[in-house]
Design a protein around this motif. Structure first.
Motif, short mmCIF file in Angstrom:
data_model
loop_
_atom_site.label_atom_id
_atom_site.label_comp_id
_atom_site.label_asym_id
_atom_site.label_seq_id
_atom_site.Cartn_x
_atom_site.Cartn_y
_atom_site.Cartn_z
N SER A 331 19.20 -42.01 -47.38
CA SER A 331 20.01 -41.34 -48.41
C SER A 331 19.72 -39.85 -48.53
O SER A 331 19.65 -39.30 -49.64
CB SER A 331 19.80 -42.03 -49.77
OG SER A 331 20.26 -43.35 -49.72
N ASP A 332 19.60 -39.17 -47.39
CA ASP A 332 19.42 -37.72 -47.43
C ASP A 332 20.63 -37.02 -48.02
O ASP A 332 20.52 -35.91 -48.55
CB ASP A 332 19.14 -37.19 -46.02
CG ASP A 332 17.74 -37.52 -45.53
OD1 ASP A 332 16.89 -37.89 -46.37
OD2 ASP A 332 17.49 -37.42 -44.32
N HIS A 333 21.80 -37.65 -47.94
CA HIS A 333 23.00 -37.04 -48.53
C HIS A 333 22.88 -36.94 -50.05
O HIS A 333 23.46 -36.04 -50.66
CB HIS A 333 24.25 -37.82 -48.13
CG HIS A 333 24.30 -39.22 -48.65
ND1 HIS A 333 23.40 -40.20 -48.28
CD2 HIS A 333 25.17 -39.83 -49.51
CE1 HIS A 333 23.70 -41.34 -48.87
NE2 HIS A 333 24.76 -41.13 -49.63
N ILE A 334 22.09 -37.84 -50.66
CA ILE A 334 21.83 -37.75 -52.09
C ILE A 334 20.71 -36.75 -52.37
O ILE A 334 20.87 -35.82 -53.16
CB ILE A 334 21.48 -39.14 -52.67
CG1 ILE A 334 22.67 -40.09 -52.54
CG2 ILE A 334 21.05 -39.02 -54.13
CD1 ILE A 334 22.41 -41.50 -53.03
N SER A 335 19.59 -36.93 -51.69
CA SER A 335 18.41 -36.11 -51.96
C SER A 335 18.67 -34.62 -51.73
O SER A 335 18.41 -33.77 -52.60
CB SER A 335 17.24 -36.54 -51.07
OG SER A 335 16.99 -37.92 -51.17
N PHE A 336 19.18 -34.28 -50.55
CA PHE A 336 19.32 -32.87 -50.19
C PHE A 336 20.42 -32.17 -50.99
O PHE A 336 20.28 -31.00 -51.35
CB PHE A 336 19.57 -32.74 -48.69
CG PHE A 336 18.31 -32.86 -47.87
CD1 PHE A 336 17.72 -31.74 -47.29
CD2 PHE A 336 17.70 -34.09 -47.68
CE1 PHE A 336 16.56 -31.85 -46.54
CE2 PHE A 336 16.53 -34.22 -46.93
CZ PHE A 336 15.95 -33.10 -46.36
N ASN A 337 21.48 -32.87 -51.29
CA ASN A 337 22.55 -32.25 -52.07
C ASN A 337 22.16 -32.07 -53.53
O ASN A 337 22.51 -31.06 -54.16
CB ASN A 337 23.85 -33.06 -51.94
CG ASN A 337 24.56 -32.78 -50.62
OD1 ASN A 337 24.96 -31.66 -50.35
ND2 ASN A 337 24.70 -33.81 -49.79
N LEU A 338 21.43 -33.03 -54.10
CA LEU A 338 20.93 -32.85 -55.47
C LEU A 338 19.94 -31.70 -55.54
O LEU A 338 19.97 -30.87 -56.46
CB LEU A 338 20.25 -34.14 -55.95
CG LEU A 338 21.17 -35.29 -56.37
CD1 LEU A 338 20.35 -36.56 -56.62
CD2 LEU A 338 21.98 -34.93 -57.61
N ALA A 339 19.04 -31.63 -54.56
CA ALA A 339 18.05 -30.55 -54.55
C ALA A 339 18.73 -29.19 -54.42
O ALA A 339 18.34 -28.22 -55.09
CB ALA A 339 17.05 -30.77 -53.42
N LYS A 340 19.74 -29.09 -53.57
CA LYS A 340 20.45 -27.83 -53.40
C LYS A 340 21.11 -27.39 -54.70
O LYS A 340 21.21 -26.19 -54.99
CB LYS A 340 21.50 -27.96 -52.29
CG LYS A 340 22.23 -26.67 -51.99
CD LYS A 340 23.24 -26.86 -50.87
CE LYS A 340 23.98 -25.55 -50.57
NZ LYS A 340 24.99 -25.73 -49.48
N ALA A 341 21.55 -28.35 -55.51
CA ALA A 341 22.19 -28.05 -56.78
C ALA A 341 21.18 -27.74 -57.88
O ALA A 341 21.57 -27.44 -59.02
CB ALA A 341 23.09 -29.21 -57.21
N GLY A 342 19.88 -27.83 -57.55
CA GLY A 342 18.85 -27.44 -58.51
C GLY A 342 18.17 -28.56 -59.26
O GLY A 342 17.33 -28.31 -60.13
N TYR A 343 18.50 -29.81 -58.93
CA TYR A 343 17.87 -30.94 -59.63
C TYR A 343 16.49 -31.24 -59.06
O TYR A 343 16.18 -30.89 -57.91
CB TYR A 343 18.76 -32.19 -59.52
CG TYR A 343 20.06 -32.05 -60.27
CD1 TYR A 343 20.14 -32.35 -61.62
CD2 TYR A 343 21.21 -31.60 -59.63
CE1 TYR A 343 21.32 -32.20 -62.33
CE2 TYR A 343 22.41 -31.44 -60.33
CZ TYR A 343 22.45 -31.74 -61.68
OH TYR A 343 23.63 -31.59 -62.38
N ASN A 344 15.66 -31.88 -59.85
CA ASN A 344 14.32 -32.29 -59.41
C ASN A 344 14.44 -33.52 -58.52
O ASN A 344 14.91 -34.56 -58.97
CB ASN A 344 13.43 -32.63 -60.60
CG ASN A 344 13.14 -31.43 -61.47
OD1 ASN A 344 12.99 -30.31 -60.97
ND2 ASN A 344 13.05 -31.63 -62.78
N VAL A 345 14.01 -33.40 -57.28
CA VAL A 345 14.14 -34.49 -56.31
C VAL A 345 12.82 -34.69 -55.59
O VAL A 345 12.13 -33.71 -55.25
CB VAL A 345 15.25 -34.19 -55.27
CG1 VAL A 345 15.37 -35.34 -54.26
CG2 VAL A 345 16.58 -33.93 -55.96
N CYS A 346 12.46 -35.93 -55.36
CA CYS A 346 11.28 -36.23 -54.56
C CYS A 346 11.58 -37.42 -53.65
O CYS A 346 12.44 -38.24 -53.94
CB CYS A 346 10.06 -36.53 -55.43
SG CYS A 346 10.33 -37.77 -56.72
#
Length: 391
Positions: A331-346
């Motif tokens: 699910s890199d499409h979730i992780s990387f796009n959320l992170a790019k939008a500024g959300y906290n992702v791990c």
């Protein structure tokens, strides 16, 4: 308040950390995983090959291990930590050795978990540490205790050692400013875990959330448990922390319930699970100043819902009480796009000796095939990105 629109179809962002060779390997791996029958029959063949010392370790290392694991040691994960950090994604080092039953193994698992906390201290790229309670005590002991059976004197000592291990982890995490995720277990030992984690929350979550319990929302009783837990935290003056997941033991839970003749703890269908998962997000967001959450999900709709709930409350994308998490290699499409939008992702990044981590890897492959559409979605995104790069 600015709206942050996240698109999970942005494959350029999703696979920005992967080379063309990485994408080829990922494509081949998910193609294999897509064959359910192959995943089902592979464990005995792999185990037999290892027992006969056939040269399969290299194949495993360069395929499924490389894709889903950070390395065999904490130090070997440094490259993965740095790579994820470049895209604003944190790492959770997860010592993923399962199925051990000896005190020596439990103590070794404890030392590994403490080592992840020490590694995380002061490193903003490792926001949490994690442990699985059944990695520190015999499963049969926890099962007996959960059933309310009387423990022998030797078993009482075992449980005391288990409790001390959990306390030691929580103490070190609190002392070093590293919050701790406590993973969920099967329903027939979860009550013991819930009680102990609540005690740790009451002790360490006075000022900020240092201890998180994990709720598997495919259990039909978890939404009520969440409501009770939030009220308990309010009445007793501590902050609650929850990692919200859908769950990992559904087939095993149903089989055991049928075999032993008790009502299944599992939701009647996926729709009910999705409903309760999203309801849990809403409940926690209503009290977000006093509860911290990590949405541990590969579900796009729930991930988008949480971003919408944050926006509706006027919360910053990087609000310290809200995190998103997915497994490394998925699910890199979730992780990387959320992170790019500024959300906290791990990302959960498993590590450990290759042969010892193999049961975890096989379980993950089997879970992938049991989640409707998961493998197909991963494959379609990889294909889409490979086509984009060729044009």
């Amino acid at each position: 308040m600015k709206n942050f629109i996240v698109s999970f179809d942005d494959t350029q962002t999703a696979f920005s950390a992967k080379s063309d060779a990485d994408l080829r390997r990922a494509y081949g791996l998910f193609r294999l995983i897509s064959y359910n029958w192959l995943v089902r029959i592979s464990p005995p063949f792999v185990n037999a090959a290892l027992a006969l010392h056939l040269p399969v370790k290299g194949i495993i290392r360069s395929t499924i291990f490389r894709h889903f694991c950070g390395g065999e040691t904490i130090e070997a994960c440094d490259g993965t930590i740095r790579s994820l950090a470049q895209f604003r994604i944190g790492t959770i080092l997860d010592y993923s050795v399962e199925g051990k039953e000896s005190e020596v193994d439990f103590d070794h698992g404890l030392e590994q978990t403490l080592a992840t906390i020490r590694r995380a201290k002061g490193d903003p790229h490792i926001p949490f540490s994690v442990f699985k309670p059944s990695g520190f005590a015999r499963f049969a002991l926890l099962e007996k205790l959960n059933a309310g059976q009387t423990l022998s004197e030797a078993e009482q000592l075992e449980f005391t050692r288990f409790r001390k291990r959990v306390e030691t982890i929580c103490e070190l995490g609190a002392a070093n400013g590293v919050p701790i995720f406590v993973d969920a277990e099967e329903s027939w030992i979860q009550d013991v875990v819930d009680q102990l984690v609540r005690e740790m929350m009451m002790r360490f979550n006075k000022e900020r959330v240092m201890i998180f319990n994990t709720l598997q929302m495919y259990r039909h009783d978890r939404i009520d448990y969440l409501r009770q837990s939030l009220e308990h935290a309010k009445v007793n003056g501590y902050k609650a922390g929850f990692k919200l997941v859908r769950g990992a033991y559904m087939e095993k839970e149903r089989e055991r319930a049928e075999k032993m003749g008790y009502p299944s703890p599992i939701q009647p269908d996926k729709t009910a699970t999705d409903r309760d998962y999203d309801a849990a997000l809403r409940l926690c967001m209503e009290r977000i100043e006093d509860v911290a959450i990590c949405a541990g999900t590969h579900n796009e709709a729930s991930s988008l819902l949480l971003t919408e709930l944050m926006q509706s409350k006027g919360l910053a994308t990087d609000h310290p009480h809200v995190w998103f998490s997915q497994l490394y290699g998925m699910s890199d499409h979730i992780s990387f796009n959320l992170a790019k939008a500024g959300y906290n992702v791990c990302k959960y990044v498993p590590y450990g000796p290759l042969t010892a981590v193999l049961p975890y890897l096989i379980r993950r492959a089997q879970e992938n095939t049991s989640v409707a559409g998961q493998t197909g979605r991963e494959l379609s995104l990889i294909i889409q990105e490979r086509k984009r790069r060729r044009t």
